[in-house]
Scaffold this motif. Sequence first.
Motif: not given
Length: 135
Positions: A26-54
């Motif tokens: 259910q958590r994965l479905a919620m995240y996927q529903e509100h996620s955009g198209e895949p990207v190849q790269r993102v600018n990496y800065t010091t992360p402020v947090g994370w959340d285990r989805v599955d």
Amino acid sequence: MKTWMIPAMMALGLSACASYNLTDSQRLAMYQEHSGEPVQRVNYTTPVGWDRVDDQHVALDLRPGQRWLLTLSGPCLRFNRSGNALRVSPSGGIVLSRFDMVEVVGSTLSCRIEEIRPVDLSALRAAEQRLREQR
């Protein structure tokens, strides 16, 4: 290659979905529903947090208001939600799909990032609010 550790305590405040006792699917479905198209790269800065989805997905917050859904190459995130930290190993200061790794600190588990998708945080928060109102 720099490696950043993210304390799990930060995840507790960021994992609003977990407080609703949703299953991983259910958590994965919620995240996927509100996620955009895949990207190849993102600018990496010091992360402020994370959340285990599955076991194979993690939501990584690189800045306030900026969240990315990472799909990992294997079930790296099999652990209790408390007391763990993640390590992200970026290549050259940016996170590249299919090249960079995520690992659970204190574990032998390590997985390659397969896909990166931007998360629409305002839509995700609105869905969480609707869920809160239903309960």
